[in-house]
Design a protein around this motif. Structure first.
Motif, PDB file in Angstrom:
ATOM      1  N   MET A 355      51.014  -0.049  43.137  1.00 19.73           N
ATOM      2  CA  MET A 355      49.653   0.467  42.989  1.00 19.73           C
ATOM      3  C   MET A 355      48.742  -0.409  43.839  1.00 19.73           C
ATOM      4  O   MET A 355      48.165  -1.379  43.364  1.00 19.73           O
ATOM      5  N   LEU A 356      48.674  -0.091  45.108  1.00 25.55           N
ATOM      6  CA  LEU A 356      47.940  -0.934  46.041  1.00 25.55           C
ATOM      7  C   LEU A 356      46.450  -0.722  45.822  1.00 25.55           C
ATOM      8  O   LEU A 356      46.009   0.373  45.495  1.00 25.55           O
ATOM      9  N   ASN A 357      45.745  -1.796  46.037  1.00 26.55           N
ATOM     10  CA  ASN A 357      44.318  -1.735  45.765  1.00 26.55           C
ATOM     11  C   ASN A 357      43.569  -1.193  46.976  1.00 26.55           C
ATOM     12  O   ASN A 357      43.147  -1.940  47.844  1.00 26.55           O
ATOM     13  N   LEU A 358      43.434   0.121  47.026  1.00 25.27           N
ATOM     14  CA  LEU A 358      42.810   0.731  48.202  1.00 25.27           C
ATOM     15  C   LEU A 358      41.339   1.003  47.926  1.00 25.27           C
ATOM     16  O   LEU A 358      40.959   1.287  46.786  1.00 25.27           O
ATOM     17  N   PRO A 359      40.518   0.948  48.970  1.00 26.51           N
ATOM     18  CA  PRO A 359      39.110   1.280  48.739  1.00 26.51           C
ATOM     19  C   PRO A 359      38.976   2.752  48.360  1.00 26.51           C
ATOM     20  O   PRO A 359      39.758   3.576  48.830  1.00 26.51           O
ATOM     21  N   ARG A 360      38.027   3.068  47.502  1.00 25.63           N
ATOM     22  CA  ARG A 360      37.776   4.469  47.152  1.00 25.63           C
ATOM     23  C   ARG A 360      37.238   5.198  48.362  1.00 25.63           C
ATOM     24  O   ARG A 360      36.488   4.611  49.152  1.00 25.63           O
ATOM     25  N   TYR A 361      37.570   6.451  48.488  1.00 28.35           N
ATOM     26  CA  TYR A 361      37.092   7.222  49.640  1.00 28.35           C
ATOM     27  C   TYR A 361      35.570   7.353  49.588  1.00 28.35           C
ATOM     28  O   TYR A 361      34.998   7.691  48.553  1.00 28.35           O
ATOM     29  N   GLN A 362      34.949   7.037  50.694  1.00 27.09           N
ATOM     30  CA  GLN A 362      33.493   7.195  50.793  1.00 27.09           C
ATOM     31  C   GLN A 362      33.200   8.459  51.598  1.00 27.09           C
ATOM     32  O   GLN A 362      33.673   8.585  52.723  1.00 27.09           O
ATOM     33  N   ARG A 363      32.435   9.363  50.979  1.00 25.85           N
ATOM     34  CA  ARG A 363      32.110  10.606  51.709  1.00 25.85           C
ATOM     35  C   ARG A 363      31.294  10.262  52.948  1.00 25.85           C
ATOM     36  O   ARG A 363      30.384   9.442  52.905  1.00 25.85           O
ATOM     37  N   LYS A 364      31.654  10.883  54.085  1.00 23.98           N
ATOM     38  CA  LYS A 364      30.985  10.579  55.356  1.00 23.98           C
ATOM     39  C   LYS A 364      29.675  11.352  55.470  1.00 23.98           C
ATOM     40  O   LYS A 364      29.457  12.321  54.741  1.00 23.98           O
ATOM     41  N   GLN A 365      28.854  10.928  56.412  1.00 22.93           N
ATOM     42  CA  GLN A 365      27.650  11.689  56.748  1.00 22.93           C
ATOM     43  C   GLN A 365      28.064  13.093  57.168  1.00 22.93           C
ATOM     44  O   GLN A 365      28.984  13.229  57.980  1.00 22.93           O
ATOM     45  N   PRO A 366      27.421  14.144  56.643  1.00 20.20           N
ATOM     46  CA  PRO A 366      27.839  15.487  57.071  1.00 20.20           C
ATOM     47  C   PRO A 366      27.588  15.707  58.562  1.00 20.20           C
ATOM     48  O   PRO A 366      26.623  15.177  59.124  1.00 20.20           O
TER      49      PRO A 366
END
Ligand code: NAD
Length: 478
Positions: A355-366
């Protein structure tokens, strides 16, 4: 003590689970087991998902699930419990180590040590299928940027954690430029964040051929769901047996561990099954829980048992094997070897949590999204695209003009070939002649004309550009 959920499954499931639990208990793994019932009995009791609400609650509460294979009954209406579990619990990463155990397990690839990281939630496994005409059915292939980022980042983080040197991406982006194209684009972007790890891309067909021929040239492979499903079985098989491999399904909250094979009803109840696949899954689970010492101990005992030639029927080979054993006796031999290390095979090294500690996905600028036209799909039982174009010219509305007709993706109008075989499913592209601003209102007008003209429109797909880049396929042959 870690409380985990277990399910004994169907066919050989109960036998290999008992064998695995015996080994876990004998090794002193600090585990408590909560058992749930899933699979054939649940399906046949009228539950088409094969799992009860209470069982879901148990899995979600304990978070870690060790699952034996189940039998999905034949006939329509029964949903794949595996696919449902992976998606419902957000288990986005399927990790499958495939390592040869030469010379103890017969393989043509003695130096093979590949880990396949398969995207587990998207692709054609979204399972969105429709029949819209007499002759054509379709399945929607969905690939998302968050999905690609999560799995590709997982692959690189896994490679970094395990000290692996290269990550290879398999796609078919020469054909699927939008979907597989996105997967490869994200792979290229994320690879730059891991300069110490080599990266490469292969088109899936030649990549799979190369994997089957010279697997020792691969290290970690990351690939979308369907390709991963296929190549991971090929990879496991060429190490010697599908009966030897386990897999982990990892999510942000939960994880599920299982053998890669099925419930093998042909040998069920005969004490013939090899419990190694589920045992390997259990070892991955122990590493995942941070119980690396006990994981290492079990893995080394298992390697030692294989080295001693104590083999179940599926891997038994005259001249190499010394004793043909059943499921129970194999487990007993592993238990007997707890505390010992293999003498020739590489001993297990302590592995980190999956269970690697990955950053949560950040929604990009549309992006700047612009409507550039519409593909209207039409059910029409004629054969001549020129005749269809004549009909469609009548439904042209306002700014929208017919610019192209394709059949199964091949352009058939204008200037089609009479040799091209056509079905009753036509993609008819309408675009503004003058590059003017379009809106959904214009599409509605177009569809209203189609209704008036008795044209059977079965679906539409809007054509967009994103930041000025057209984001839709052209007709092949165009
Ligand atoms: P299978 O993997 O069950 O069997 C294929 C062949 O491999 C059989 O000859 C079998 O005897 C042999 N085999 C499999 N595991 C073995 C083991 N541990 N030891 C020795 N030999 C082993 O595949 P199948 O026959 O296509 O499927 C049977 C059932 O399993 C189906 O109902 C299918 O839906 C289900 N299935 C379940 C899962 C799962 O629960 N994860 C995965 C695949 C298939």
């Amino acid at each position: 003590m870690h409380k985990i959920t277990i399910a004994k499954g169907d066919g050989i499931g109960p036998e290999i689970m008992e064998a695995t639990l015996d080994i876990l208990r004998s090794a002193g793994a600090p585990l408590a087991f909560e058992e749930i019932e899933i699979g054939e009995k649940v399906y046949l009791s009228g539950n088409t998902s094969g799992i009860s609400t209470e069982a879901w609650d148990t899995i979600r509460h304990n978070k870690v699930f060790l699952k034996a294979p189940i039998t999905t009954p034949q006939g329509g209406g029964y949903k794949s419990l595996n696919v449902t579990t992976r998606k419902m619990l957000g288990l986005y990463s399927n990790v499958r180590p495939c390592r040869s155990l030469h010379p103890f397990i017969a393989t043509r690839h003695p130096g093979m040590d590949v880990v396949i990281i398969r995207e587990n939630e998207e692709d054609l496994y979204a399972g969105i299928e429709h029949q819209q005409t007499d002759e054509v059915v379709q399945c929607l292939k969905l690939i998302s940027r968050p999905g690609c980022e999560k799995i590709v980042r997982y692959a690189f983080e896994y490679a970094r954690q395990q000290g692996r040197k290269k990550v290879t991406c398999f796609t078919k982006d020469n054909i699927m430029k939008q979907t597989d194209g996105l997967f490869r684009k994200v792979f290229n972007e994320i690879a730059t964040e891991y300069p110490e790890i080599a990266s490469e891309h292969w088109i899936i067909d030649i990549g799979a051929a190369k994997l089957a021929d010279t697997p020792e040239t691969f290290d970690v492979i990351v690939t979308p769901n369907l390709y991963g499903d296929v190549v991971s079985d090929i990879a496991a098989q060429i190490t010697g047996s599908v009966g030897l491999a386990g897999s982990a399904n990892i999510g942000e909250e939960c994880a599920m561990f299982e053998a890669i094979h099925g419930s093998a009803p042909d040998i069920a109840g005969k004490d013939l099954a090899n419990p190694s696949g589920l045992l390997q899954a259990a070892v991955m689970m122990l590493n995942h829980l941070g119980e690396t010492a006990v994981a290492e101990q079990i893995q080394n005992a298992w390697l030692r048992t294989l080295e001693e030639g104590i083999h179940t029927a599926d891997i038994y080979r005259e001249g190499v094997s010394t004793l043909k054993v059943g499921t129970r006796a194999f487990a007993e031999a592993v238990i007997h070897n707890l505390g010992k290390k293999p003498e020739q095979l590489k001993p297990a090294a302590s592995a980190g949590s999956l269970m690697l500690n990955l950053p949560r996905y950040q929604r990009k600028q549309p992006a700047q999204k612009k409507l550039e036209g519409v593909d209207v799909f039409i059910h029409w039982a004629g054969y001549d695209a020129n005749e269809l174009a004549e009909k469609l010219h009548r439904m042209e509305a306002g700014k929208l003009r017919l610019t192209m007709i394709t059949n199964r993706g091949i352009k058939v109008w204008p200037n089609g070939f009479k040799e091209t075989f056509c079905t009753d499913h036509w993609r008819c592209r309408f675009q503004p002649t003058d590059g003017e601003q379009l809106s959904n209102k214009h599409i509605l007008e177009l569809l209203a004309h189609a209704v008036q003209d008795d044209i059977d429109t079965i679906k539409t797909e809007n054509l967009y550009s994103f930041d000025g880049r057209p984001a839709y396929s052209l007709g092949q042959g165009q």
